[in-house]
Design a protein around this motif. Sequence first.
Motif, PDB file in Angstrom:
ATOM      1  N   GLU A  25       0.821  -1.215   0.000  1.00  0.00           N
ATOM      2  CA  GLU A  25       0.000   0.000   0.000  1.00  0.00           C
ATOM      3  C   GLU A  25       0.854   1.265   0.000  1.00  0.00           C
ATOM      4  OE1 GLU A  25      -2.488  -0.429   3.451  1.00  0.00           O
ATOM      5  OE2 GLU A  25      -3.831  -1.858   2.459  1.00  0.00           O
ATOM      6  N   GLN A  26       1.961   1.231   0.728  1.00  0.00           N
ATOM      7  CA  GLN A  26       2.827   2.414   0.830  1.00  0.00           C
ATOM      8  C   GLN A  26       3.825   2.499  -0.321  1.00  0.00           C
ATOM      9  OE1 GLN A  26       2.272   4.780   3.210  1.00  0.00           O
ATOM     10  NE2 GLN A  26       0.533   3.473   3.659  1.00  0.00           N
ATOM     11  N   GLY A  27       3.986   1.395  -1.057  1.00  0.00           N
ATOM     12  CA  GLY A  27       4.940   1.383  -2.156  1.00  0.00           C
ATOM     13  C   GLY A  27       6.379   1.506  -1.680  1.00  0.00           C
ATOM     14  N   ILE A  28       6.664   0.867  -0.523  1.00  0.00           N
ATOM     15  CA  ILE A  28       8.024   0.921   0.015  1.00  0.00           C
ATOM     16  C   ILE A  28       8.584  -0.493   0.146  1.00  0.00           C
ATOM     17  CG2 ILE A  28       7.651   3.111   1.217  1.00  0.00           C
ATOM     18  CD1 ILE A  28       7.385   1.530   3.842  1.00  0.00           C
ATOM     19  N   SER A  29       9.880  -0.560   0.316  1.00  0.00           N
ATOM     20  CA  SER A  29      10.555  -1.847   0.467  1.00  0.00           C
ATOM     21  C   SER A  29      10.644  -2.242   1.938  1.00  0.00           C
ATOM     22  CB  SER A  29      11.962  -1.760  -0.127  1.00  0.00           C
ATOM     23  OG  SER A  29      12.754  -0.888   0.672  1.00  0.00           O
ATOM     24  N   MET A  30      10.960  -3.486   2.171  1.00  0.00           N
ATOM     25  CA  MET A  30      11.187  -3.988   3.527  1.00  0.00           C
ATOM     26  C   MET A  30      12.364  -3.225   4.147  1.00  0.00           C
ATOM     27  SD  MET A  30      10.327  -6.593   5.818  1.00  0.00           S
ATOM     28  CE  MET A  30       9.477  -7.758   4.800  1.00  0.00           C
ATOM     29  N   ASN A  31      13.395  -2.973   3.342  1.00  0.00           N
ATOM     30  CA  ASN A  31      14.547  -2.210   3.842  1.00  0.00           C
ATOM     31  C   ASN A  31      14.143  -0.814   4.295  1.00  0.00           C
ATOM     32  OD1 ASN A  31      16.402  -4.251   3.441  1.00  0.00           O
ATOM     33  ND2 ASN A  31      16.989  -3.546   1.403  1.00  0.00           N
ATOM     34  N   ARG A  32      13.270  -0.172   3.532  1.00  0.00           N
ATOM     35  CA  ARG A  32      12.831   1.182   3.883  1.00  0.00           C
ATOM     36  C   ARG A  32      11.998   1.154   5.171  1.00  0.00           C
ATOM     37  NH1 ARG A  32      13.818   6.141   4.803  1.00  0.00           N
ATOM     38  NH2 ARG A  32      12.120   7.568   4.375  1.00  0.00           N
ATOM     39  N   LEU A  33      11.116   0.176   5.311  1.00  0.00           N
ATOM     40  CA  LEU A  33      10.319   0.064   6.533  1.00  0.00           C
ATOM     41  C   LEU A  33      11.225  -0.192   7.728  1.00  0.00           C
ATOM     42  CD1 LEU A  33       7.595   0.033   7.970  1.00  0.00           C
ATOM     43  CD2 LEU A  33       7.376  -2.386   7.355  1.00  0.00           C
ATOM     44  N   ALA A  34      12.229  -1.025   7.551  1.00  0.00           N
ATOM     45  CA  ALA A  34      13.190  -1.288   8.630  1.00  0.00           C
ATOM     46  C   ALA A  34      13.911   0.002   9.018  1.00  0.00           C
ATOM     47  CB  ALA A  34      14.196  -2.349   8.190  1.00  0.00           C
ATOM     48  N   GLU A  35      14.311   0.771   8.030  1.00  0.00           N
ATOM     49  CA  GLU A  35      15.006   2.038   8.278  1.00  0.00           C
ATOM     50  C   GLU A  35      14.097   3.026   9.013  1.00  0.00           C
ATOM     51  OE1 GLU A  35      16.038   5.529   5.245  1.00  0.00           O
ATOM     52  OE2 GLU A  35      17.170   3.678   4.825  1.00  0.00           O
ATOM     53  N   LEU A  36      12.850   3.157   8.568  1.00  0.00           N
ATOM     54  CA  LEU A  36      11.905   4.090   9.188  1.00  0.00           C
ATOM     55  C   LEU A  36      11.577   3.715  10.628  1.00  0.00           C
ATOM     56  CD1 LEU A  36       9.364   4.577   6.253  1.00  0.00           C
ATOM     57  CD2 LEU A  36      10.964   6.292   7.147  1.00  0.00           C
ATOM     58  N   SER A  37      11.523   2.411  10.888  1.00  0.00           N
ATOM     59  CA  SER A  37      11.126   1.947  12.218  1.00  0.00           C
ATOM     60  C   SER A  37      12.305   1.760  13.169  1.00  0.00           C
ATOM     61  CB  SER A  37      10.340   0.637  12.102  1.00  0.00           C
ATOM     62  OG  SER A  37      11.121  -0.366  11.500  1.00  0.00           O
ATOM     63  N   GLY A  38      13.513   1.746  12.637  1.00  0.00           N
ATOM     64  CA  GLY A  38      14.676   1.534  13.494  1.00  0.00           C
ATOM     65  C   GLY A  38      14.838   0.077  13.907  1.00  0.00           C
ATOM     66  N   ILE A  39      14.309  -0.810  13.091  1.00  0.00           N
ATOM     67  CA  ILE A  39      14.406  -2.251  13.342  1.00  0.00           C
ATOM     68  C   ILE A  39      15.380  -2.829  12.319  1.00  0.00           C
ATOM     69  CG2 ILE A  39      13.134  -4.439  13.356  1.00  0.00           C
ATOM     70  CD1 ILE A  39      10.567  -2.765  13.843  1.00  0.00           C
ATOM     71  N   PRO A  40      16.344  -3.634  12.744  1.00  0.00           N
ATOM     72  CA  PRO A  40      17.230  -4.254  11.752  1.00  0.00           C
ATOM     73  C   PRO A  40      16.408  -5.055  10.737  1.00  0.00           C
ATOM     74  CG  PRO A  40      18.070  -4.603  13.979  1.00  0.00           C
ATOM     75  CD  PRO A  40      16.693  -4.011  14.118  1.00  0.00           C
ATOM     76  N   GLN A  41      16.763  -4.936   9.465  1.00  0.00           N
ATOM     77  CA  GLN A  41      15.991  -5.588   8.407  1.00  0.00           C
ATOM     78  C   GLN A  41      15.821  -7.093   8.633  1.00  0.00           C
ATOM     79  OE1 GLN A  41      16.688  -7.828   5.869  1.00  0.00           O
ATOM     80  NE2 GLN A  41      14.960  -7.473   4.493  1.00  0.00           N
ATOM     81  N   PRO A  42      16.868  -7.825   9.044  1.00  0.00           N
ATOM     82  CA  PRO A  42      16.667  -9.263   9.268  1.00  0.00           C
ATOM     83  C   PRO A  42      15.624  -9.551  10.374  1.00  0.00           C
ATOM     84  CG  PRO A  42      19.000  -8.767   9.090  1.00  0.00           C
ATOM     85  CD  PRO A  42      18.276  -7.450   9.169  1.00  0.00           C
ATOM     86  N   ARG A  43      15.593  -8.696  11.399  1.00  0.00           N
ATOM     87  CA  ARG A  43      14.613  -8.886  12.471  1.00  0.00           C
ATOM     88  C   ARG A  43      13.197  -8.598  11.957  1.00  0.00           C
ATOM     89  NH1 ARG A  43      15.781  -5.650  17.595  1.00  0.00           N
ATOM     90  NH2 ARG A  43      17.549  -7.062  17.584  1.00  0.00           N
ATOM     91  N   LEU A  44      13.044  -7.545  11.164  1.00  0.00           N
ATOM     92  CA  LEU A  44      11.740  -7.210  10.597  1.00  0.00           C
ATOM     93  C   LEU A  44      11.271  -8.321   9.669  1.00  0.00           C
ATOM     94  CD1 LEU A  44       9.393  -5.267  10.159  1.00  0.00           C
ATOM     95  CD2 LEU A  44      10.775  -4.151   8.377  1.00  0.00           C
ATOM     96  N   ARG A  45      12.163  -8.781   8.828  1.00  0.00           N
ATOM     97  CA  ARG A  45      11.823  -9.870   7.903  1.00  0.00           C
ATOM     98  C   ARG A  45      11.420 -11.113   8.690  1.00  0.00           C
ATOM     99  NH1 ARG A  45      13.751 -14.109   4.832  1.00  0.00           N
ATOM    100  NH2 ARG A  45      13.326 -13.961   2.598  1.00  0.00           N
ATOM    101  N   GLY A  46      12.176 -11.441   9.735  1.00  0.00           N
ATOM    102  CA  GLY A  46      11.881 -12.609  10.552  1.00  0.00           C
ATOM    103  C   GLY A  46      10.535 -12.514  11.245  1.00  0.00           C
ATOM    104  N   ALA A  47      10.127 -11.301  11.612  1.00  0.00           N
ATOM    105  CA  ALA A  47       8.844 -11.107  12.296  1.00  0.00           C
ATOM    106  C   ALA A  47       7.659 -11.440  11.404  1.00  0.00           C
ATOM    107  CB  ALA A  47       8.737  -9.665  12.784  1.00  0.00           C
ATOM    108  N   CYS A  48       7.897 -11.532  10.115  1.00  0.00           N
ATOM    109  CA  CYS A  48       6.812 -11.819   9.167  1.00  0.00           C
ATOM    110  C   CYS A  48       6.406 -13.290   9.138  1.00  0.00           C
ATOM    111  CB  CYS A  48       7.226 -11.402   7.755  1.00  0.00           C
ATOM    112  SG  CYS A  48       7.385  -9.619   7.557  1.00  0.00           S
ATOM    113  N   PHE A  49       7.296 -14.173   9.522  1.00  0.00           N
ATOM    114  CA  PHE A  49       7.040 -15.596   9.337  1.00  0.00           C
ATOM    115  C   PHE A  49       6.215 -16.229  10.450  1.00  0.00           C
ATOM    116  CE2 PHE A  49      10.862 -14.824   6.793  1.00  0.00           C
ATOM    117  CZ  PHE A  49      10.426 -15.320   5.580  1.00  0.00           C
ATOM    118  N   LYS A  50       5.510 -17.287  10.081  1.00  0.00           N
ATOM    119  CA  LYS A  50       4.740 -18.072  11.057  1.00  0.00           C
ATOM    120  C   LYS A  50       5.698 -18.626  12.113  1.00  0.00           C
ATOM    121  CE  LYS A  50       1.335 -19.695   7.707  1.00  0.00           C
ATOM    122  NZ  LYS A  50       0.871 -20.826   6.910  1.00  0.00           N
TER     123      LYS A  50
END
Length: 139
Positions: A25-50
């Motif tokens: 919806e925002q047209g942003i990447s996972m890397n950009r969301l990680a940067e905006l939130s201050g969460i390391p990208q691998p941690r953000l990506r990991g939070a997505c999984f079951k």
Amino acid sequence: MPARLQIKYEDCSPLGRLILQYLEEQGISMNRLAELSGIPQPRLRGACFKGTCPTPETLRKLARVMDMHHLELYTLAYEGRIEKLPEDANDNSLDMLMREMFETAREMGLTPPKIRPSKAKIRKALMELGFHSKDEESA
């Protein structure tokens, strides 16, 4: 246009599906969301999984960027880990109620209170919503 995600929707938890939807919806990447939130990208990506357990701090940081209350994300993140209610509980589960309350508040442009309401205020609000004592039910 964001890079194509390597995460499959079917591999995601309810929280992960919300994150993927937000990215789209925002047209942003996972890397950009990680940067905006201050969460390391691998941690953000990991939070997505079951089966993952994002920390409360991760959920708070993510909620700020996504303009949501962290409890909304918490109910999604731990949905599969919360003990299931009995069959006769129907739609009265706490997580569904919490999400509905926050969704309605967001639609109305309301923000959550800064301090916890008193028990008296909570009781009054519940009565106005139609909750009643078991004594009244049997009468």
